[in-house]
Design a protein around this motif. Structure first.
Motif, mmCIF file in Angstrom:
data_model
loop_
_atom_site.group_PDB
_atom_site.id
_atom_site.type_symbol
_atom_site.label_atom_id
_atom_site.label_comp_id
_atom_site.label_asym_id
_atom_site.label_seq_id
_atom_site.Cartn_x
_atom_site.Cartn_y
_atom_site.Cartn_z
ATOM 1 N N SER A 125 6.452 6.226 -32.831
ATOM 2 C CA SER A 125 5.560 6.369 -31.678
ATOM 3 C C SER A 125 5.410 5.045 -30.920
ATOM 4 C CB SER A 125 4.191 6.855 -32.156
ATOM 5 O OG SER A 125 3.281 6.913 -31.068
ATOM 6 N N GLN A 126 5.219 3.954 -31.660
ATOM 7 C CA GLN A 126 5.078 2.652 -31.011
ATOM 8 C C GLN A 126 6.370 2.238 -30.307
ATOM 9 O OE1 GLN A 126 2.322 0.930 -30.683
ATOM 10 N NE2 GLN A 126 1.105 2.363 -31.897
ATOM 11 N N PHE A 180 4.759 -7.629 -18.023
ATOM 12 C CA PHE A 180 4.974 -8.492 -19.187
ATOM 13 C C PHE A 180 3.787 -8.424 -20.152
ATOM 14 C CE2 PHE A 180 8.271 -10.903 -16.762
ATOM 15 C CZ PHE A 180 9.268 -10.801 -17.723
ATOM 16 N N ALA A 181 2.592 -8.361 -19.618
ATOM 17 C CA ALA A 181 1.412 -8.273 -20.478
ATOM 18 C C ALA A 181 1.406 -6.961 -21.265
ATOM 19 C CB ALA A 181 0.150 -8.388 -19.634
ATOM 20 N N LEU A 182 1.823 -5.860 -20.606
ATOM 21 C CA LEU A 182 1.890 -4.578 -21.308
ATOM 22 C C LEU A 182 2.927 -4.619 -22.431
ATOM 23 C CD1 LEU A 182 1.104 -1.601 -21.538
ATOM 24 C CD2 LEU A 182 2.817 -1.091 -19.785
ATOM 25 N N LEU A 225 4.301 -4.990 -28.278
ATOM 26 C CA LEU A 225 4.997 -5.679 -29.363
ATOM 27 C C LEU A 225 4.015 -6.170 -30.423
ATOM 28 C CD1 LEU A 225 7.681 -7.744 -27.404
ATOM 29 C CD2 LEU A 225 8.091 -5.817 -28.947
ATOM 30 N N ASN A 226 2.879 -6.689 -30.001
ATOM 31 C CA ASN A 226 1.869 -7.125 -30.973
ATOM 32 C C ASN A 226 1.362 -5.949 -31.804
ATOM 33 O OD1 ASN A 226 1.965 -9.827 -30.188
ATOM 34 N ND2 ASN A 226 0.431 -9.538 -28.585
ATOM 35 N N LYS A 239 1.613 -5.474 -35.851
ATOM 36 C CA LYS A 239 0.453 -5.181 -36.695
ATOM 37 C C LYS A 239 0.715 -3.993 -37.609
ATOM 38 C CE LYS A 239 -3.097 -7.047 -33.613
ATOM 39 N NZ LYS A 239 -4.277 -6.732 -32.764
ATOM 40 N N VAL A 240 1.426 -2.987 -37.070
ATOM 41 C CA VAL A 240 1.753 -1.827 -37.905
ATOM 42 C C VAL A 240 2.679 -2.244 -39.041
ATOM 43 C CG1 VAL A 240 2.908 0.419 -37.923
ATOM 44 C CG2 VAL A 240 1.390 -0.187 -36.039
ATOM 45 N N LEU A 241 3.644 -3.104 -38.739
ATOM 46 C CA LEU A 241 4.591 -3.539 -39.770
ATOM 47 C C LEU A 241 3.910 -4.416 -40.822
ATOM 48 C CD1 LEU A 241 7.703 -4.386 -37.565
ATOM 49 C CD2 LEU A 241 7.440 -2.441 -39.114
#
Length: 268
Positions: A17-18, A49-51, A56-57, A61-63
C-alpha cells in the motif's frame, strides 16, 4: 508458525500500500515535469518533493517497526521460469514485465546492488574515513559559506528585479494635467481673454478704416476690416494705444504678445 506467516502477510500488505502511494506520487510528478513544465512553479515542485519525502519516511517507519519481521531473513525462490508471455505478471507489473525468464530474474530479485556499485560505495566510505574531523569541519564551514554567499546574491538579484519593475510601472505624470495643457496650447481652452482693470484701450490710426487688431488669440492674429486701404492691411509696428492715466503710450505687437504669455503662465 501461523502467527509469523500472518504477521508477514500483514506487513507485506502495508508495504504494498505504501509503495503504491509512492508510485502514484512519482507518476504524477513526472507527468507534471513532462507535460506542464511551462506552467510549473517552484512552490509546486517543492510541494511534490515534500509529499515524496513524507511517503518515504512513512515507508521507512513501517520497515523499522518492532512488529515488522526481518525481511532479510526471508528467501525468495522463483518456482517457475518461462520465456513465454505471462498475462498475470503483465497485470501485476502494469505491463512492465511481460515474461519471467532467466534474463529478468537476477534484476528483479536482486537484494544487493551491482558489484560495481558496491565497489564504488566501499571506496567512498574509505575516503570519508581518511578525513580527520577538523578537516571535515573546515570543509563543512567552507561549503556553508559558499551557500550563504550564493543565497545572498540570489536575494539581491530578486530585490533589484522587483524594484526595477516597480520603477517601470510607476506613473510619473498626471494624464488630466497633460490633457489640459495640450488643450490650452492647441485650442486656447481655459485661457481667459479678460484684460486687467484699467487697461482698456482704444485703437487710433491716422486714417479711418484702419485694420483692427483682435487680441486674446494664442497667435495674436491681425484681422483687417473689410473696406480698408491696401496699404493699411499689413501689420503695423507702432499702433497708438491710449490707456487710462497713461495718454499717448505706444503699445507694440511685442508688448501685446508678452502680456498674453504672462496670462498663460498665471493660469498654468
Amino acid at each position: 508458525m501461523q502467527r509469523e506467516e500472518k504477521q508477514l502477510e500483514l506487513t507485506l500488505e502495508a508495504l504494498i500500500s505504501q509503495v503504491a502511494d509512492l508510485k502514484n506520487s512519482l507518476v504524477s510528478f513526472i507527468y507534471k515535469l513532462e507535460n506542464e513544465y511551462d506552467r510549473l512553479t517552484w512552490p509546486s515542485v517543492l510541494d511534490s518533493f515534500a509529499l515524496l519525502s513524507g511517503q518515504l519516511n512513512t515507508l521507512n517507519k513501517v520497515l523499522k517497526h518492532e512488529k515488522t519481521p526481518l525481511l532479510r531473513n526471508q528467501v525468495i525462490i522463483p518456482l517457475v521460469l518461462s520465456p513465454d508471455r505471462d498475462e498475470e505478471i503483465m497485470r501485476q507489473t502494469e505491463g512492465r514485465v511481460p515474461v519471467f525468464s532467466h534474463e529478468v530474474v537476477p534484476d528483479h530479485l536482486r537484494t544487493k546492488p551491482d558489484p560495481e556499485v558496491e565497489e564504488q560505495e566501499k571506496q567512498l566510505i574509505t575516503d570519508a574515513a581518511r578525513i580527520s574531523p577538523d578537516v571535515a569541519q573546515k570543509q563543512i564551514q567552507s561549503l556553508n559559506k559558499m551557500c550563504s554567499n550564493l543565497l545572498e546574491k540570489i536575494s539581491k538579484e530578486e530585490r533589484e528585479s522587483e524594484s526595477g519593475g516597480l520603477r517601470q510601472n510607476k506613473q510619473t505624470f498626471n494624464p488630466a494635467d497633460t490633457n489640459a495643457l495640450v488643450a490650452a496650447i492647441a485650442f486656447g481652452k481655459g485661457l481667459s481673454n479678460r484684460r486687467p482693470p484699467g487697461s482698456g484701450a482704444s485703437v487710433q490710426s491716422g486714417q479711418p478704416g484702419a485694420g483692427a487688431i483682435i487680441a486674446g488669440a494664442s497667435g495674436m492674429q491681425q484681422v483687417p476690416m473689410s473696406g480698408a486701404p491696401a496699404q493699411q492691411q499689413p501689420m503695423m509696428a507702432g499702433v497708438q494705444m491710449t490707456q487710462a492715466g497713461q495718454p499717448g503710450r505706444k503699445c507694440t505687437n511685442e508688448n501685446i504678445s508678452s502680456r498674453v504669455w504672462d496670462k498663460k503662465e498665471i493660469l498654468f
